[in-house]
Scaffold this motif. Structure first.
Motif, short mmCIF file in Angstrom:
data_model
loop_
_atom_site.label_atom_id
_atom_site.label_comp_id
_atom_site.label_asym_id
_atom_site.label_seq_id
_atom_site.Cartn_x
_atom_site.Cartn_y
_atom_site.Cartn_z
N ILE A 39 -71.31 -12.91 71.47
CA ILE A 39 -72.09 -12.18 72.47
C ILE A 39 -73.23 -13.05 72.98
O ILE A 39 -73.48 -13.12 74.19
N ASN A 40 -73.90 -13.75 72.07
CA ASN A 40 -74.97 -14.65 72.48
C ASN A 40 -74.43 -15.72 73.42
O ASN A 40 -75.03 -16.02 74.46
N PHE A 41 -73.29 -16.31 73.07
CA PHE A 41 -72.67 -17.33 73.92
C PHE A 41 -72.41 -16.77 75.32
O PHE A 41 -72.72 -17.41 76.33
N ALA A 42 -71.82 -15.57 75.39
CA ALA A 42 -71.50 -14.97 76.68
C ALA A 42 -72.77 -14.73 77.50
O ALA A 42 -72.80 -15.02 78.70
N LEU A 43 -73.81 -14.22 76.87
CA LEU A 43 -75.06 -13.97 77.59
C LEU A 43 -75.66 -15.26 78.12
O LEU A 43 -76.14 -15.32 79.26
N VAL A 44 -75.63 -16.32 77.31
CA VAL A 44 -76.16 -17.61 77.76
C VAL A 44 -75.33 -18.14 78.93
O VAL A 44 -75.88 -18.60 79.93
#
Length: 97
Positions: free
Chosen positions: A56-61
């Motif tokens: 999720i963090n990767f996608a948001l970044v």
């Protein structure tokens, strides 16, 4: 306003509509699968949940972080100025003048 389609379908549609974010869509889809297993099975480990949080963090970044664009603009600006400061400094005479 109700969403159209399942979460899976909406992620696939996002991937088609925004191909630049296909890596983010893949991470979101994998996270959706982790969520499905967590909701319907008793098989997840803490590491699985942490993997989902990392994705999720990767996608948001990938989707929202604009710092890479800012660095690209900064590099182009510095290159265009051939490294000279952006503002004239008192007492500094640019070479070639």
């Amino acid at each position: 306003m109700p969403k159209k389609g399942t979460l899976h379908q909406r992620i696939e549609n996002f991937k088609k509509m925004k191909p630049d974010y296909s890596d983010a869509a893949d991470a979101l889809l994998a996270t959706k699968w982790i969520g499905n297993v967590g909701s319907h099975e008793d098989a997840l480990k803490i590491s699985d949940v942490l993997d989902g949080a990392e994705m999720i963090n990767f996608a948001l970044v990938e989707i929202y972080d604009t710092s890479r664009d800012a660095v690209k603009r900064m590099a182009a600006d510095i290159t265009a100025r051939k490294g000279m400061p952006a503002r004239k400094l008192p007492g500094v005479v640019p070479p070639g003048t």
